[in-house]
Structures are given as structure tokens and as C-alpha cells.
Design a protein around this motif. Structure first.
Motif, PDB file in Angstrom:
ATOM      1  N   THR A 128      -3.725  10.376 -11.369  1.00 21.58           N
ATOM      2  CA  THR A 128      -2.289  10.142 -11.515  1.00 21.58           C
ATOM      3  C   THR A 128      -1.670  10.964 -12.643  1.00 21.58           C
ATOM      4  O   THR A 128      -0.462  11.020 -12.778  1.00 21.58           O
ATOM      5  CB  THR A 128      -2.023   8.659 -11.813  1.00 21.58           C
TER       6      THR A 128
ATOM      7  N   GLU B 241      -0.217   7.266  -3.426  1.00 24.85           N
ATOM      8  CA  GLU B 241       0.960   6.442  -3.657  1.00 24.85           C
ATOM      9  C   GLU B 241       1.159   6.164  -5.146  1.00 24.85           C
ATOM     10  O   GLU B 241       2.283   6.059  -5.625  1.00 24.85           O
ATOM     11  CB  GLU B 241       0.857   5.133  -2.877  1.00 24.85           C
ATOM     12  N   ARG B 242       0.065   6.055  -5.873  1.00 25.60           N
ATOM     13  CA  ARG B 242       0.179   5.904  -7.324  1.00 25.60           C
ATOM     14  C   ARG B 242       0.857   7.129  -7.931  1.00 25.60           C
ATOM     15  O   ARG B 242       1.694   7.022  -8.821  1.00 25.60           O
ATOM     16  CB  ARG B 242      -1.206   5.716  -7.958  1.00 25.60           C
TER      17      ARG B 242
ATOM     18  N   ARG C  91       2.927   9.047  -6.464  1.00 27.35           N
ATOM     19  CA  ARG C  91       4.340   9.016  -6.090  1.00 27.35           C
ATOM     20  C   ARG C  91       5.128   8.087  -7.025  1.00 27.35           C
ATOM     21  O   ARG C  91       6.225   8.417  -7.461  1.00 27.35           O
ATOM     22  CB  ARG C  91       4.463   8.565  -4.630  1.00 27.35           C
ATOM     23  N   VAL C  92       4.549   6.957  -7.330  1.00 22.65           N
ATOM     24  CA  VAL C  92       5.203   6.029  -8.260  1.00 22.65           C
ATOM     25  C   VAL C  92       5.360   6.680  -9.634  1.00 22.65           C
ATOM     26  O   VAL C  92       6.428   6.617 -10.251  1.00 22.65           O
ATOM     27  CB  VAL C  92       4.398   4.721  -8.376  1.00 22.65           C
TER      28      VAL C  92
ATOM     29  N   LEU D 170      -2.603   0.133  -4.348  1.00 27.12           N
ATOM     30  CA  LEU D 170      -1.996   1.387  -3.879  1.00 27.12           C
ATOM     31  C   LEU D 170      -3.038   2.503  -3.803  1.00 27.12           C
ATOM     32  O   LEU D 170      -3.832   2.668  -4.738  1.00 27.12           O
ATOM     33  CB  LEU D 170      -0.882   1.829  -4.832  1.00 27.12           C
TER      34      LEU D 170
ATOM     35  N   THR E 268       0.804  -1.228   0.000  1.00 32.33           N
ATOM     36  CA  THR E 268       0.000   0.000   0.000  1.00 32.33           C
ATOM     37  C   THR E 268       0.835   1.275   0.000  1.00 32.33           C
ATOM     38  O   THR E 268       0.281   2.365   0.040  1.00 32.33           O
ATOM     39  CB  THR E 268      -0.935   0.020   1.227  1.00 32.33           C
ATOM     40  N   ARG E 269       2.156   1.137  -0.047  1.00 27.83           N
ATOM     41  CA  ARG E 269       3.026   2.316  -0.075  1.00 27.83           C
ATOM     42  C   ARG E 269       4.073   2.148  -1.173  1.00 27.83           C
ATOM     43  O   ARG E 269       4.620   1.048  -1.372  1.00 27.83           O
ATOM     44  CB  ARG E 269       3.720   2.535   1.269  1.00 27.83           C
ATOM     45  N   ALA E 270       4.363   3.251  -1.857  1.00 30.33           N
ATOM     46  CA  ALA E 270       5.351   3.217  -2.932  1.00 30.33           C
ATOM     47  C   ALA E 270       6.717   2.801  -2.398  1.00 30.33           C
ATOM     48  O   ALA E 270       7.453   2.051  -3.052  1.00 30.33           O
ATOM     49  CB  ALA E 270       5.430   4.582  -3.611  1.00 30.33           C
ATOM     50  N   SER E 271       7.064   3.295  -1.210  1.00 29.78           N
ATOM     51  CA  SER E 271       8.367   2.962  -0.636  1.00 29.78           C
ATOM     52  C   SER E 271       8.484   1.470  -0.347  1.00 29.78           C
ATOM     53  O   SER E 271       9.545   0.858  -0.548  1.00 29.78           O
ATOM     54  CB  SER E 271       8.604   3.769   0.642  1.00 29.78           C
ATOM     55  N   GLU E 272       7.396   0.861   0.114  1.00 28.21           N
ATOM     56  CA  GLU E 272       7.405  -0.572   0.382  1.00 28.21           C
ATOM     57  C   GLU E 272       7.507  -1.369  -0.919  1.00 28.21           C
ATOM     58  O   GLU E 272       8.185  -2.396  -0.973  1.00 28.21           O
ATOM     59  CB  GLU E 272       6.148  -0.982   1.146  1.00 28.21           C
TER      60      GLU E 272
END
Length: 475
Positions: A404, A299-300, A302-303, A295, A254-258
Motif C-alpha cells: 500500500t 482495494e487497499r 485505492r483507499v 479488503l 471487499t471493494r473500496a467503492s462499497e
């Protein structure tokens, strides 16, 4: 529906691969229970920008056996390549390992051949004209085209092309110069570049690789500098095929960093097993839609903002033939790839004076070139400004950009979502312009699957699904 009643009309605007695939799958299942009309000004359906090219250096980017109009018949195009005896006219289509990477025009021929029976029978109608206006009246859409004929449609499908690349601000003073190629996808885009010309390419992705390969095929031998912010060039395929490696959906991210951490960890695991990075990216691609939909929108974004460049150069690979051209050009010093941006550019006599701002360096690099080619990719955020009828639909609140910035907003049934959040039950978004909602929708296998989904949604609607006011399907 009684025999005397008119058939419902499905209008598809855009007859590139996405629009043609939707039409084909509709006619395979509807059994002439609807009129399917495709608006496309090109001579033939299914080619679009990608496959309507006569450049011999333009090749499909994945092996032929991975491309097909039919998800349940993955070898369909590979079989066509054999039947068409592509090797006879293009000996370079096959790699030493026997993998077929034919010219992109061959895939356009294949799609045209698959559509031919439906076009001949009238199951699919091709209107060779451009759409000017789209209006809504009660539960129907009115489509007005350049040929002056208006069409009332019960269901509308938008399968339009991405807009042309946006011209970087520093190049806008050169906009009217013949030395600037602002859209390299035009058929005559490279005709003005002489064999010895010094060329600057803005962008390092698939289109840049196509430009280098096409120039080389034409006998160009002058120096080429290709720039992008990070200086990352498109990658090739592994020497030996590897199955996708990694699971990114069993434990939803659920997170871009993960997501990034999970990919990096899987890459390390792959190396320990003697695998390259390719199967990991293949796994991310195959699971891409599930990953994306898990996501949150923030977060999308961010990606899309931070990771898209790295994703693109690994996800969108070049054919081995094209990779060899680039490798050789780099090795012999003809091609230089830089992490840089244009600080300024101006016409000086018969040439262009350019100042580059290189990443990590304070000193700017000055050079003189004979031509600049822009290959920065589609201007995704400008899609609703790219054609007047799209702009008008946006003004009316029918269409809006997805959150996005990657296309047009729609729901998971591919139905357009307007500015007030209202779902348009009989207006569908087909192809890559729906990827802001669906995720991975640029590779042909995913585009094909999406075309099947849109066709099924339309069939459900016609059969009296959510919009039961429409005509039922005759079985």
C-alpha cells in the motif's frame, strides 16, 4: 534455560511511544526472562516526535480519558493528569464541559513516569545512541550503534519514526533558504518567523493546525495562508460525546467503492437520528483493522490513494483549544485556507515570490510571503531510505515496503516480510509503520493495542513457539 546461561536479548530500535510501549508490556509479562534494550538517542523514552515538544500550544488531540498505555486501564492517563494537578500550571487544559486536553508534553511525562520503575530496576535498558548498522548472523541480529558498541540480539523490533516530509519539487530551489521550514517538527522550526511575517503553510492537516496555534501562542499576528490540494482543514470534536454508530464488519466489504457507499449510507442514517458525522467515523476507526484486512491489496491501495485525505481530516481531529484558535484566525481574516498548489517559488530580496495554482481557477494567484512552512506529513514511501541500516536491510531483501506504500511489509503477527515473501520470525515491525498490513494504526489506542500484540508475539517466540531454537522463557 539454566541459571548460568545468558538471558535472550530483545533489541528495540526506536524509543518513541511505540518502542517504549512494546518494552513496557514485555517487562510486565516476562519477569526478567530476557534483556530488553531500547536504542533511542533522546534523553527519555516514550516521547518521540509527538510528545517531545515544549510548545505550549501543542495539545493532545483526543480527551485524556481516551489515551493510555494500558488497553485494560483506559483511565490511566486521565488519572495521571489529575494526580499531576495539570490544571494548576495549565488552566486552559480543560474545556467548559470538563474534558481534559493537556499539552502533549504532559503525555510524555506520563509515559516516562510509567517507564521509570522498569528503567530503575534494569528491566528496560535505555541505550542513548543512534543505530548505524544491523546485520544478521545465523539466528541473531547484530546491532552496531554510534557509541561503537555492538549488541547481539535474539529478537529485533523496529519501532522507528516516520521520515520527515518530502520537499515539494517546486520548493527544492529554496531548500537552503532560512525562510523555508522544511520540517516543522523540529524544536526550533518556527524561531525564525517574526510576529508580522507573512506565512504560507503547505498542508492543512494536524501539523498545520499545530503551526498556526504555536505561532499564535508566540504572538504572531501576520497573515497566514494554508494550502492543500483540496483545501480541507482538520475538524474538531462534537460538542456532545456520541457512541460509535454503524456496522462495517458483519457483512465484510471487499471493494473500496462499497466501503464508501456504506459510509455514506450510514451517515444519512445517523443524520436521521439526530447524530453528527463523528460517531460514524468513530465506528469506522474502531472497526478499521477488520475493515482493512477484509479488503484485497488492490482495494487497499485505492483507499490509500483516493480517500486518505478525506479520512485524515475527519479521523484526526484537533483539540477544542486549537480549533478555537483556527476559527478565530479565519473569522478575523488572519488565516485563509485554500485548495491550491505551488506552481513556482523564488527568493526575491528579503522575501519569497510565490505563484499558486488554485483548484478550479485558470488564473494563477501571485503573492509575496516572508516564510514557507511545509506540513505535508511523513514521506511514508521513503521510510526504507530514511536511515542507512534500513536501506541496507532492504538491499539484503530482509525488508520491503508494504504494497500500500504506507509502511514496511509485515504479516499479521507483525513479523517483517522480505522481498521474496520470506517471513523473518525474529524481526518485528511495531507501531504505525505496520499499518499497511493492520490498517488503523495511527491513533494512540490502536498503537497501544499493537504494542501489546507485538509483546505477546515475542513472548510466544521466547517460550518456544514457532522459533523454538530461541531460549525458552523462565517462569
Amino acid at each position: 534455560m539454566r541459571e548460568s546461561e545468558p538471558l535472550p536479548v530483545v533489541a528495540i530500535i526506536g524509543g518513541g511511544f511505540s518502542g517504549a510501549a512494546v518494552a513496557l508490556h514485555l517487562t510486565r509479562n516476562l519477569e526478567r526472562a530476557a534483556r530488553v534494550i531500547v536504542f533511542e538517542p533522546r534523553t527519555r523514552l516514550g516521547a518521540g516526535l509527538a510528545y517531545d515538544t515544549a510548545e505550549p500550544a501543542h495539545r493532545i488531540n483526543v480527551p485524556a480519558f481516551k489515551m493510555s498505555l494500558y488497553p485494560d486501564e483506559p483511565e490511566s492517563f486521565a488519572d495521571y493528569v489529575v494526580r499531576a494537578d495539570t490544571a494548576a500550571t495549565d488552566p486552559g487544559a480543560y474545556t467548559a464541559e470538563g474534558m481534559a486536553y493537556p499539552r502533549r508534553s504532559v503525555f510524555g511525562d506520563y509515559v516516562a513516569a510509567e517507564l521509570a520503575p522498569s528503567l530503575a530496576s534494569g528491566a528496560i535498558e535505555h541505550r542513548r545512541t543512534r543505530v548505524l548498522e544491523v546485520g544478521r548472523s545465523a539466528d541473531q541480529w547484530t546491532v552496531l550503534a554510534e557509541d561503537g558498541e555492538a549488541l547481539a540480539a535474539d529478537i529485533l523490533v523496529l519501532a522507528v519514526s516516520h521520515p520527515a516530509p518530502s520537499l515539494p519539487k517546486t520548493l527544492r530551489p529554496l531548500a537552503s533558504s532560512p525562510k523555508l521550514v522544511a520540517d516543522s517538527t523540529r524544536a526550533d522550526a518556527l524561531d525564525g518567523i517574526a510576529p508580522a511575517d507573512r506565512v504560507l503553510i503547505v498542508g492543512n492537516g494536524l501539523t498545520a493546525a499545530d503551526v498556526v496555534a504555536a505561532l499564535t501562542e508566540r504572538g504572531h499576528h501576520g497573515p497566514v495562508i494554508s494550502i492543500s490540494r483540496r483545501g480541507l482543514r482538520s475538524r474538531g470534536h462534537p460538542a456532545v460525546a456520541q457512541d460509535p454508530f454503524g456496522d462495517f464488519v458483519s457483512d465484510p466489504i471487499t471493494r473500496a467503492s462499497e466501503l464508501l457507499r456504506r459510509i455514506r449510507r450510514t451517515l444519512r442514517d445517523a443524520r436521521q437520528q439526530g447524530l453528527s458525522w463523528h460517531p460514524v467515523i468513530d465506528a469506522v476507526r474502531a472497526q478499521g483493522q477488520q475493515i482493512w484486512q477484509a479488503l484485497p491489496v488492490v482495494e487497499r491501495r485505492r483507499v490509500a490513494r483516493l480517500a486518505r485525505t478525506h479520512w485524515d481530516v475527519h479521523r484526526f481531529r484537533i483539540a477544542p483549544q486549537v480549533e478555537n484558535v483556527l476559527d478565530e484566525a479565519v473569522e478575523n481574516g488572519r488565516l485563509e485556507i485554500l485548495a491550491a498548489a505551488i506552481a513556482s517559488a523564488a527568493i526575491e530580496g528579503d522575501a519569497i515570490s510565490v505563484e499558486l495554482r488554485q483548484r478550479g481557477l485558470e488564473t494563477r494567484r501571485r503573492m509575496t510571503v516572508d516564510a514557507i512552512v511545509v506540513t505535508t506529513g511523513p514521506a511514508h514511501g521513503e521510510i526504507l531510505k530514511s536511515q542507512p541500516f534500513l536501506t541496507e536491510l532492504e538491499k539484503e531483501g530482509v525488508l520491503t515496503l508494504c504494497a500500500t506504500g504506507l509502511g514496511i511489509a509485515c504479516d499479521l503477527h507483525a513479523r517483517a516480510v522480505g522481498t521474496d515473501g520470506r517471513v523473518e520470525e525474529n524481526l518485528f515491525i511495531a507501531g504505525p509503520l505496520a499499518r499497511g498490513t493492520f490498517g488503523e494504526l495511527m491513533g494512540l489506542p490502536q498503537v497501544t493495542e499493537h504494542a501489546v500484540l507485538v509483546a505477546r508475539e515475542i513472548e510466544t517466540l521466547l517460550a518456544g513457539g514457532e522459533a523454538s531454537r530461541l531460549y525458552p522463557v523462565v517462569r
